[in-house]
Write a protein that holds these residues in place. Structure first.
Motif, mmCIF file in Angstrom:
data_model
loop_
_atom_site.group_PDB
_atom_site.id
_atom_site.type_symbol
_atom_site.label_atom_id
_atom_site.label_comp_id
_atom_site.label_asym_id
_atom_site.label_seq_id
_atom_site.Cartn_x
_atom_site.Cartn_y
_atom_site.Cartn_z
ATOM 1 N N ALA A 171 -2.548 -1.329 -9.309
ATOM 2 C CA ALA A 171 -1.959 -1.477 -10.646
ATOM 3 C C ALA A 171 -2.864 -0.906 -11.728
ATOM 4 O O ALA A 171 -2.405 -0.254 -12.674
ATOM 5 N N GLU A 172 -4.160 -1.134 -11.576
ATOM 6 C CA GLU A 172 -5.111 -0.665 -12.575
ATOM 7 C C GLU A 172 -5.071 0.864 -12.681
ATOM 8 O O GLU A 172 -5.045 1.418 -13.783
ATOM 9 N N LYS A 173 -5.036 1.519 -11.523
ATOM 10 C CA LYS A 173 -5.037 2.994 -11.551
ATOM 11 C C LYS A 173 -3.677 3.525 -11.966
ATOM 12 O O LYS A 173 -3.586 4.585 -12.587
ATOM 13 N N ILE A 174 -2.614 2.780 -11.640
ATOM 14 C CA ILE A 174 -1.280 3.231 -12.087
ATOM 15 C C ILE A 174 -1.234 3.275 -13.614
ATOM 16 O O ILE A 174 -0.795 4.261 -14.201
ATOM 17 N N VAL A 175 -1.718 2.220 -14.277
ATOM 18 C CA VAL A 175 -1.621 2.250 -15.746
ATOM 19 C C VAL A 175 -2.613 3.249 -16.344
ATOM 20 O O VAL A 175 -2.373 3.761 -17.440
ATOM 21 N N ASP A 176 -3.701 3.550 -15.625
ATOM 22 C CA ASP A 176 -4.568 4.656 -16.090
ATOM 23 C C ASP A 176 -3.742 5.940 -16.212
ATOM 24 O O ASP A 176 -3.900 6.715 -17.154
ATOM 25 N N LYS A 177 -2.856 6.135 -15.241
ATOM 26 C CA LYS A 177 -2.037 7.351 -15.212
ATOM 27 C C LYS A 177 -0.898 7.280 -16.236
ATOM 28 O O LYS A 177 -0.601 8.269 -16.905
ATOM 29 N N THR A 178 -0.246 6.132 -16.321
ATOM 30 C CA THR A 178 0.942 6.056 -17.190
ATOM 31 C C THR A 178 0.568 6.010 -18.664
ATOM 32 O O THR A 178 1.283 6.554 -19.504
ATOM 33 N N THR A 179 -0.534 5.344 -18.974
ATOM 34 C CA THR A 179 -0.871 5.189 -20.394
ATOM 35 C C THR A 179 -1.478 6.462 -20.965
ATOM 36 O O THR A 179 -1.635 6.575 -22.181
ATOM 37 N N THR A 180 -1.817 7.394 -20.076
ATOM 38 C CA THR A 180 -2.297 8.695 -20.556
ATOM 39 C C THR A 180 -1.219 9.765 -20.397
ATOM 40 O O THR A 180 -1.450 10.927 -20.703
ATOM 41 N N GLY A 181 -0.082 9.366 -19.865
ATOM 42 C CA GLY A 181 1.017 10.313 -19.706
ATOM 43 C C GLY A 181 0.917 11.184 -18.465
ATOM 44 O O GLY A 181 1.745 12.071 -18.257
ATOM 45 N N ALA A 182 -0.090 10.931 -17.601
ATOM 46 C CA ALA A 182 -0.267 11.756 -16.400
ATOM 47 C C ALA A 182 0.862 11.511 -15.399
ATOM 48 O O ALA A 182 1.310 12.438 -14.727
ATOM 49 N N TRP A 183 1.295 10.251 -15.286
ATOM 50 C CA TRP A 183 2.407 9.926 -14.402
ATOM 51 C C TRP A 183 3.557 9.385 -15.241
ATOM 52 O O TRP A 183 3.334 8.714 -16.248
ATOM 53 N N LYS A 184 4.771 9.628 -14.747
ATOM 54 C CA LYS A 184 5.970 9.165 -15.442
ATOM 55 C C LYS A 184 6.448 7.820 -14.847
ATOM 56 O O LYS A 184 6.414 7.614 -13.637
ATOM 57 N N ALA A 185 6.913 6.958 -15.725
ATOM 58 C CA ALA A 185 7.376 5.643 -15.282
ATOM 59 C C ALA A 185 8.523 5.762 -14.275
ATOM 60 O O ALA A 185 8.583 5.018 -13.293
ATOM 61 N N GLU A 186 9.429 6.709 -14.507
ATOM 62 C CA GLU A 186 10.599 6.780 -13.628
ATOM 63 C C GLU A 186 10.208 7.122 -12.195
ATOM 64 O O GLU A 186 10.694 6.496 -11.247
ATOM 65 N N GLU A 187 9.307 8.074 -12.035
ATOM 66 C CA GLU A 187 8.910 8.467 -10.674
ATOM 67 C C GLU A 187 8.223 7.291 -9.955
ATOM 68 O O GLU A 187 8.466 7.033 -8.778
ATOM 69 N N ILE A 188 7.371 6.595 -10.704
ATOM 70 C CA ILE A 188 6.675 5.441 -10.126
ATOM 71 C C ILE A 188 7.679 4.366 -9.727
ATOM 72 O O ILE A 188 7.625 3.797 -8.625
ATOM 73 N N THR A 189 8.615 4.112 -10.624
ATOM 74 C CA THR A 189 9.600 3.065 -10.370
ATOM 75 C C THR A 189 10.436 3.400 -9.139
ATOM 76 O O THR A 189 10.646 2.545 -8.266
ATOM 77 N N ARG A 190 10.903 4.615 -9.064
ATOM 78 C CA ARG A 190 11.706 5.016 -7.895
ATOM 79 C C ARG A 190 10.925 4.847 -6.593
ATOM 80 O O ARG A 190 11.457 4.380 -5.584
ATOM 81 N N ALA A 191 9.657 5.193 -6.616
ATOM 82 C CA ALA A 191 8.837 5.087 -5.392
ATOM 83 C C ALA A 191 8.722 3.631 -4.951
ATOM 84 O O ALA A 191 8.888 3.309 -3.769
ATOM 85 N N PHE A 192 8.447 2.736 -5.908
ATOM 86 C CA PHE A 192 8.312 1.322 -5.529
ATOM 87 C C PHE A 192 9.660 0.708 -5.153
ATOM 88 O O PHE A 192 9.730 -0.132 -4.254
ATOM 89 N N CYS A 193 10.736 1.147 -5.804
ATOM 90 C CA CYS A 193 12.066 0.668 -5.402
ATOM 91 C C CYS A 193 12.327 1.048 -3.943
ATOM 92 O O CYS A 193 12.820 0.228 -3.152
ATOM 93 N N HIS A 194 11.999 2.273 -3.606
ATOM 94 C CA HIS A 194 12.222 2.731 -2.229
ATOM 95 C C HIS A 194 11.422 1.876 -1.233
ATOM 96 O O HIS A 194 11.966 1.347 -0.267
ATOM 97 N N ARG A 195 10.146 1.726 -1.511
ATOM 98 C CA ARG A 195 9.306 0.971 -0.564
ATOM 99 C C ARG A 195 9.733 -0.504 -0.510
ATOM 100 O O ARG A 195 9.711 -1.136 0.548
ATOM 101 N N ALA A 196 10.157 -1.060 -1.667
ATOM 102 C CA ALA A 196 10.628 -2.453 -1.684
ATOM 103 C C ALA A 196 11.919 -2.595 -0.885
ATOM 104 O O ALA A 196 12.125 -3.597 -0.177
ATOM 105 N N ALA A 197 12.795 -1.599 -0.974
ATOM 106 C CA ALA A 197 14.056 -1.637 -0.220
ATOM 107 C C ALA A 197 13.768 -1.637 1.285
ATOM 108 O O ALA A 197 14.388 -2.377 2.055
ATOM 109 N N LEU A 198 12.809 -0.821 1.707
ATOM 110 C CA LEU A 198 12.398 -0.803 3.122
ATOM 111 C C LEU A 198 11.812 -2.158 3.517
ATOM 112 O O LEU A 198 12.130 -2.727 4.562
ATOM 113 N N ALA A 199 10.969 -2.684 2.618
ATOM 114 C CA ALA A 199 10.307 -3.976 2.883
ATOM 115 C C ALA A 199 11.348 -5.066 3.142
ATOM 116 O O ALA A 199 11.236 -5.835 4.102
#
Lengths: 515, 515
Positions: free
Chosen positions: B59-87
């Motif tokens: 989580a710490e590194k994710i917000v490092d990426k999102t709060t600087t704009g390096a990663w987009k929230a939508e891509e992150i969200t889709r990835a975790f939705c996918h893994r949660a659906a498998l889980a």
């Protein structure tokens, strides 16, 4: 042959009186009719000029003198012991008298100062009275129960009798305070007046027709007559606030978890839905601040796990002071107060309405905002509160009465007293403008004195229509000729854990209403 | 005709599965025998490389990426939705799936960043999973009760159904978090494993022979398989700590009054002797600190009167960090830890004894002091705890079961499960040297992962003499071949309200044991 409970109560009562030095005994005690008000000139008549000077100095100024070496602890202690001894004879406000131990501890403090050139702590040489829930070494705790005499909280052979000390006592000693007496409580603690089978009924020094309040009624009476500069009570449903209001004092019911309750006697231990708290009563708001800062400086959270790690926060106090100091200036600093004119159960009597008006007018004239606050009737929440206090069906209280083998004042009568006392309270809610949200638990409350009943102004409202039968009884119980001269106070209610702010506001409001 | 409770449970179970996009459905789900461990390489097989990268970032590194704009929230969200659906398909760990709302909120966050060039808050774009006690707009809360389907906490017509939000949810949205699923709980919440009539039994991803723990078992399983970077559980008797330990996670059971519980569903509302608290579970200690600081930055005390006004205290954390950083140096900074080898009810099994040894050796080799701490058996306090949880004779739980018209899993069985779970816990007490006093309420506890069961090392202790029949049953239930590969964690216990210090210590201890 077993001693009857009446005899045991009488022996204890006589032992308390016997602890008063003969030269301090009042030979001809006046009746209430002869001397309704025993404060001021009346009690001064028994004291030297120096004793009057000392005992009419507030706690804050006393420690200014003691911590600089200007005044000696022993002289201060003797003066308050004398005035407290007089108070007890006139008002029945003490359960325990330990003047000798107090003078001995005052001498030690003086010796320490002489040797080190500095005080033991911020309360160096300050006499502090304690409600009879505090355990003090070499002193008994009866809490007004005949059956507790000679025991530790009703139990024998615990090894704690007259040895164990409450955490607050340990901290007060660390701070340099002088402990000299314990004050009366109603047995059960669940009453807004103070009476028990040992010392009888605690009277209001300003008007001995009236109660000193309860359950910290002994504190109220003693500090009200200036037999103590500051003392500690406890409060679960008004037990600090009622005696503070009835005796023209400042009192604070701190938030649960700010002061340590560890190691104190109590009723209904284990009831934790509405917690009793410990807090000070004094003649000035500054004295309450002194005590609050002093106790918190002891880091009570290291010794009582129920206390939150929250030191005194200067920034909180300064935030409010900055606003109050700029009031009326062009910057226009101001607070917003909500006024609750009634709790919806019993309406306030004429002097209390007048006191609220005095406060509202003073606030408005100093540029503050005052808004009406009309919450739903307190009936539902009061009914819930009584359920929590009655959760054990009275078994704790009854078992304490049973220990005496007969001294059974009716428990249900006590609980009715508590209800009556609560109904006598009137609230005024005050809250800083910057905090616009309001939670259901506004745990931090302080009392400030506003005025006195004046039978010529506070006449009966003949056109009043009572809300119901209970309100009618309260309305009809107000007799201006009996209440004349009694203190009238208001309550300031703030958010939880805002002691720093609320003490600053109480001091300010007291100042602008001339108290 | 009335639908049977079995049908209603089935409909709900199917509705949860139906919320999973078809492309994420696992066609041939392996049996437990075929695939005991579904973490790591197994689950990665269903994901793209980028999805693996995202979901295996803490989580710490994710917000490092999102709060600087390096990663987009939508891509992150889709990835975790996918893994949660498998889980969920592999473990039965979700009660509510709202991926569409999550993606919509992630898009808004991305749009905000694009427009303003800055994040909404410190949790910008961070997916956060929630135990099914949190109320979220447009989403149901069943808490595992069939009778709660289509209601608000079992009540109909409150106007709150799918509208009301818990205070924590409001704060998480303010902070920029993305909410996407709610996780499974045992009905009643009073169990150390997670099963209910809607979703069945929640399995441990590392070893599907085993429970994911409870009552925050869905959180444990989901974060354990990295279907969520961080999530919230609640804890009254181990409900965060047990699933954290069982899933190789860090978890913190904060002190009562540090995080807001306002507006959450709960069992036995009104029981306030031992309060349930809300707190995070995550893959790293740094993630817990991120979340704790973020929530406290919302000033929850202005919105929940049970929360103490206590912001995150950097100085507390730094005080500990300074000591830890100087460990082993000539200045000799060190802490003192007390180790509790047994609670006196059930002795730890071989892998847990080994985990404690690993921690003790690591601490000693880094220059810290470790002392034995042998308090009296926990039996008496555990018996008292169960009395408080059973204070209403099960009426709250029974009435929730009764709503379904028959889905009555035995309440007493649930309570037995809770007892068993508590017995499974092993404690290690850690406390900074500078605080030498110890109170009875050590409310602040965190879990850190230490090792895994190794059937070749953690063999059955054939010479072991059980304490009693209960201990014998636990001893005999340990089968190295079944437990092989399971996570083993220890508990760090600190003084109340020391979250800042304890998180720093947990991170440090995790580091020196190589986690």
């Amino acid at each position: 042959m077993t001693t009857s409970w009446q005899d045991r109560a009488r022996q204890k009562r006589e032992a308390i009186l016997a602890a008063i030095p003969p030269e301090w005994v009042i030979k001809d005690r006046p009746s209430i009719e002869e001397q309704r008000d025993v404060t001021g000139e009346y009690i001064r008549g028994f004291l030297s000029e120096r004793e009057v000077e000392i005992t009419e100095t507030d706690a804050e100024k006393i420690v200014d003198k003691t911590t600089t070496g200007a005044w000696k602890a022993e002289e201060i202690t003797r003066a308050f012991c004398h005035r407290a001894a007089l108070a007890h004879q006139l008002l029945h406000c003490l359960h325990e008298i330990f003047f000798d131990a107090a003078i001995e501890s005052a001498r030690s403090l003086d010796a320490y100062f002489a040797e080190h050139g500095k005080p033991v702590g911020p309360l160096h040489g300050l006499p502090v009275s304690l409600k009879d829930q505090f355990h003090v070494k070499d002193v008994e705790t009866t809490m007004g129960y005949v059956g507790w005499i000679g025991t530790f909280e009703g139990k024998v052979g615990t090894g704690k009798e007259k040895v164990f000390e409450s955490e607050m006592v340990r901290e007060l000693r660390n701070l340099g305070a002088v402990l000299y007496c314990k004050t009366s409580v109603p047995h059960t603690l669940m009453a807004g007046e103070t009476t028990n089978n040992i010392i009888g009924y605690t009277l209001n020094p300003k008007n001995r027709n009236l109660t000193a309040g309860g359950s910290s009624g002994g504190e109220g009476a003693l500090i009200g007559i200036k037999g103590s500069p500051i003392g500690f009570g406890t409060d679960i449903g008004g037990s600090i606030r009622i005696p503070a209001a009835f005796n023209g004092l400042y009192g604070i019911r701190p938030t649960s978890g700010r002061f340590p309750y560890q190691g104190m006697a109590n009723s209904m231990d284990g009831q934790n839905t509405i917690l009793s708290v410990v807090g000070p009563l004094a003649t000035t708001a500054g004295s309450l601040r002194l005590m609050t800062k002093a106790i918190l400086s002891q880091q009570p959270w290291l010794h009582d796990p129920m206390v939150h790690e929250m030191p005194w926060r200067d920034s909180h106090e300064q935030g409010i002071s900055t606003i109050l100091n700029s009031t009326g200036s062009s910057e226009g600093g101001k607070l917003c107060f909500g006024v609750m004119p009634t709790d919806g159960i019993v309406n306030p009597s004429p002097p209390i309405r007048r006191a609220i008006d005095i406060v509202v007018k003073a606030l408005r004239s100093h540029g503050h905002e005052v808004v009406d606050w009309n919450p739903p009737s307190h009936r539902a929440i009061l009914d819930e509160a009584f359920k929590t206090w009655d959760f054990d069906a009275g078994s704790d209280l009854k078992s304490s009465f049973a220990l005496s083998g007969g001294a059974d004042a009716s428990t249900s009568r006590q609980l009715r007293c508590a209800a009556k006392a609560l109904l006598r309270q009137r609230d005024i809610g005050g809250e800083p403008l910057q905090s616009s949200l309001r939670g259901p638990r506004q745990d931090q409350k302080s009392i400030l004195p506003v005025t006195e009943v004046d039978k010529d102004i506070d006449v009966v409202d003949v056109e009043y229509t009572p809300l119901d039968e209970r309100d009618k009884i309260c309305h009809e119980s107000y007799d201006p000729s009996i209440y004349d001269g009694a203190h009238v106070g208001v309550q300031l209610v703030g958010r939880r854990l805002q002691e720093e702010k609320m003490l600053a506001i109480a001091e300010y409001v007291g100042k602008i209403v001339g108290k």
